[in-house]
Design an enzyme around this catalytic site. Sequence first.
Site, PDB file in Angstrom:
ATOM      1  N   MET A 134      -1.949  -6.582   6.048  1.00  0.00           N
ATOM      2  CA  MET A 134      -1.673  -7.405   4.858  1.00  0.00           C
ATOM      3  C   MET A 134      -1.774  -8.890   5.191  1.00  0.00           C
ATOM      4  SD  MET A 134      -1.154  -5.704   2.101  1.00  0.00           S
ATOM      5  CE  MET A 134      -0.365  -4.307   1.263  1.00  0.00           C
ATOM      6  N   ARG A 157       6.683 -33.466  10.688  1.00  0.00           N
ATOM      7  CA  ARG A 157       5.636 -33.129  11.668  1.00  0.00           C
ATOM      8  C   ARG A 157       5.023 -31.759  11.387  1.00  0.00           C
ATOM      9  NH1 ARG A 157      10.527 -31.935  13.958  1.00  0.00           N
ATOM     10  NH2 ARG A 157      10.689 -30.032  15.208  1.00  0.00           N
ATOM     11  N   ASP A 164       0.858  -1.179   0.000  1.00  0.00           N
ATOM     12  CA  ASP A 164       0.000   0.000   0.000  1.00  0.00           C
ATOM     13  C   ASP A 164       0.900   1.236   0.000  1.00  0.00           C
ATOM     14  OD1 ASP A 164       0.863   0.326   2.620  1.00  0.00           O
ATOM     15  OD2 ASP A 164      -1.133   0.233   3.515  1.00  0.00           O
ATOM     16  N   HIS A 165       0.291   2.403   0.215  1.00  0.00           N
ATOM     17  CA  HIS A 165       1.065   3.658   0.158  1.00  0.00           C
ATOM     18  C   HIS A 165       2.208   3.678   1.166  1.00  0.00           C
ATOM     19  CE1 HIS A 165      -2.309   3.923   2.904  1.00  0.00           C
ATOM     20  NE2 HIS A 165      -1.632   4.811   3.617  1.00  0.00           N
ATOM     21  N   GLY A 222       2.142  -0.582   6.464  1.00  0.00           N
ATOM     22  CA  GLY A 222       2.806   0.135   7.550  1.00  0.00           C
ATOM     23  C   GLY A 222       3.367  -0.795   8.607  1.00  0.00           C
ATOM     24  N   THR A 223       2.559  -1.770   9.013  1.00  0.00           N
ATOM     25  CA  THR A 223       2.969  -2.706  10.067  1.00  0.00           C
ATOM     26  C   THR A 223       3.176  -4.135   9.588  1.00  0.00           C
ATOM     27  OG1 THR A 223       0.667  -3.235  10.533  1.00  0.00           O
ATOM     28  CG2 THR A 223       1.658  -1.412  11.805  1.00  0.00           C
ATOM     29  N   GLY A 224       2.640  -4.483   8.437  1.00  0.00           N
ATOM     30  CA  GLY A 224       2.639  -5.873   7.975  1.00  0.00           C
ATOM     31  C   GLY A 224       1.489  -6.670   8.556  1.00  0.00           C
ATOM     32  N   ILE A 225       0.709  -6.046   9.409  1.00  0.00           N
ATOM     33  CA  ILE A 225      -0.363  -6.783  10.097  1.00  0.00           C
ATOM     34  C   ILE A 225      -1.622  -6.891   9.232  1.00  0.00           C
ATOM     35  CG2 ILE A 225      -1.922  -6.761  12.079  1.00  0.00           C
ATOM     36  CD1 ILE A 225       0.373  -5.418  13.674  1.00  0.00           C
TER      37      ILE A 225
HETATM   38  C1  RB5 Z   1      -1.980   2.677   6.607  1.00  0.00           C
HETATM   39  O1  RB5 Z   1      -1.949   3.866   7.337  1.00  0.00           O
HETATM   40  C2  RB5 Z   1      -1.812   1.478   7.522  1.00  0.00           C
HETATM   41  O2  RB5 Z   1      -2.951   1.300   8.295  1.00  0.00           O
HETATM   42  C3  RB5 Z   1      -1.495   0.234   6.728  1.00  0.00           C
HETATM   43  O3  RB5 Z   1      -0.350   0.468   5.966  1.00  0.00           O
HETATM   44  C4  RB5 Z   1      -1.182  -1.023   7.521  1.00  0.00           C
HETATM   45  O4  RB5 Z   1      -0.225  -0.780   8.506  1.00  0.00           O
HETATM   46  C5  RB5 Z   1      -2.316  -1.791   8.020  1.00  0.00           C
HETATM   47  O5  RB5 Z   1      -2.152  -2.867   8.626  1.00  0.00           O
END
Ligand code: RB5
Length: 144
Positions: free
Chosen positions: A70, A131, A8-9, A65-68
């Site tokens: 996604m 396993r 993303d951005h 931003g965090t990889g979370i």
């Molecule tokens: C964008 O501001 C942010 O929320 C996104 O990049 C991401 O971190 C979401 O998990």
Amino acid sequence: MLIAIGCDHAGVALKKVLTENVLAEQSFVDLATDADTPVDYPRMAFAVAKKVAAGEAQLGILICGTGIGMAMAASRVRGIRAATCTEAYMARMARAHNNANVLCLGARVVGTGLAEDIVHAFLHTEFARGRHADRLALMDEQGN
Ligand code: RB5
């Protein structure tokens, strides 16, 4: 091996560094975005995840931003095991024990050098099977 990559951005700058360095000798397809304007990360997550799940790419890399976010979105696609990794040991284990097929990175969490180490570890570690395969089979049987 073809790698599908998307962001993303928040991940545009890190994606550029990765594609110009650690991924330079790899075959990859870039599924966007390339703009700094805000976009909704699930769109890129699903684009990469669906390409991997269809067998059109062998591994995926997603950056937000965090990889979370996604990882949450990509793992909704059946057959996708997305892992957010913040250092190289996690990336090695994600491949060796979890057979992760999508690596998620947080561009606001890790620096570029560390991100390159994480990607290198992810791309150069094989699934250990045994396993670990039995445990993943449980996910496929009992998950949705
Ligand atoms: C964008 O501001 C942010 O929320 C996104 O990049 C991401 O971190 C979401 O998990």
